[in-house]
Design an enzyme around this catalytic site. Structure first.
Site: not given
Length: 362
Positions: A286, A337
């Site tokens: 991610s 993220h």
């Protein structure tokens, strides 16, 4: 003592399961198909409690969770005891248990019992700290979890609709195949939903980095995923957006951006978890994927909104929603993220110089 232990468990992302018994509290956390349960028993002098009752209750907890479809259930018990010797006679045959002496304010681990349970030692140490103050209920966020990089929560139908097989780029496909290949190898050797197994195979784990100096985990964890669903959604998103960035940057720069963004995201995740969730275990692509997203955002802005695939505009809007929703969802490593997104944007400024898009305008 009981309130302090409960407060720390909630503070570190565990969820309370309601019981009808005042002396018994059950807390749980979910990692994919794995459920970690911490049972807290307030064994005061007035409570008549024997070994058979102890194991019966533990079996009941297991069966209750298993009925919900979770077969990999780990149950750990903390007994808060006025009489530690009496508590030891009850838990001596259960290696998944510790005793906390309320009078001496210290933890007792019987011989042969486990030395830790997914970072519970850190939580117990915090609860035993006399300087620890129980926060207001409104400040304790039940449900926040950082155990793993969870799915980026894009609507599946939208991703499939925007996917065009003819736009596939070679290095992006190689990265996807590498992730799948590593996942299959690990599944053959064990279970990618087993936290301890993933720690042993390179997941981002703070104690291993701090004490064992295993800095390679900043890199290896990029290619690890907790279960098939985690892998599937990450690779599907990468399939859709990665090829656009590869065609803009070129093969080598794209691979460098992917790797460096993933490492940067993991470093930010590590620093965040070091202060707020030191027991967390993290893995996934991610951070690297959000690095690709950050670079795509820069390319979009650099070209003044003009880019080869108009669907990217809608994708960027969806990405913004995904990032925002991550702060209100469980199982999201938002630090990775954000770290990946910022580093991807910054790297794109180096890898996609201004004269490159000025030539396109001419």
């Amino acid at each position: 003592m009981k309130k302090r232990v409960e407060s720390v468990l909630l503070e570190y992302g565990y969820h309370r399961f309601s019981t009808n018994l005042a002396e018994f509290d059950v807390f749980f956390d979910v990692y994919g198909a794995v459920v970690n349960v911490v049972q807290v028993i307030d064994l005061h002098q007035e409570l008549c409690f024997i070994k058979e009752q102890y194991f019966y209750i533990k079996r009941q907890i297991y069966e209750m969770i298993a009925k919900k479809g979770y077969l990999d259930v780990h149950i750990f018990t903390l007994i808060l005891a006025d009489n530690p010797i009496g508590a030891a006679s009850i838990t001596e045959d259960d290696k998944m248990s510790w005793i906390i002496s309320k009078k001496e304010n210290k933890c007792m681990i019987l011989e042969g019992h486990i030395k830790d349970f997914y970072g519970i030692s850190v939580l117990v140490e915090r609860a035993l700290d006399k300087n620890y103050k129980i926060p207001d209920k409104k400040n304790v966020e039940e449900g926040e979890e950082t155990g793993s990089n969870a799915n980026n929560r894009f609507p599946l139908s939208y991703i499939i609709k925007e996917f065009n097989l003819s736009t596939i780029s070679p290095m992006n496909i190689c990265i996807i195949f590498m992730n799948i290949f590593i996942f299959l190898i690990l599944e053959f050797k064990g279970s990618t939903e087993d936290i301890q197994f993933m720690i042993g195979h390179g997941a981002l784990y703070i104690p291993a980095i701090l004490h064992e100096k295993e800095y390679i985990r900043f890199f290896t964890s990029i290619f690890l995923h907790f279960g098939i669903e985690h892998l599937f959604f990450n690779m599907l998103i990468l399939m859709v957006i990665g090829s656009n960035v590869e065609r803009e940057l070129g093969k080598i720069r794209y691979v460098l951006l992917y790797m460096l963004s993933g490492i940067a995201g993991n470093i930010i995740s590590f620093l965040f978890a070091l202060f707020f969730h030191p027991q967390s275990v993290s893995a996934g692509a991610s951070g690297a994927i959000f690095g690709i997203i950050g670079s795509l955002l820069y390319i979009f802005l650099a070209n003044r909104g003009k880019i080869e695939d108009r669907a990217i505009v809608r994708m960027l809007m969806l990405i913004a929603y995904s990032l925002a929703s991550g702060f209100t969802s469980r199982g999201i490593d938002n630090a990775a993220h954000v770290g990946g997104l910022v580093s991807g944007f910054a790297l794109a400024m180096l890898f996609y110089p201004r004269n490159q898009f000025l030539k396109k305008e001419k």
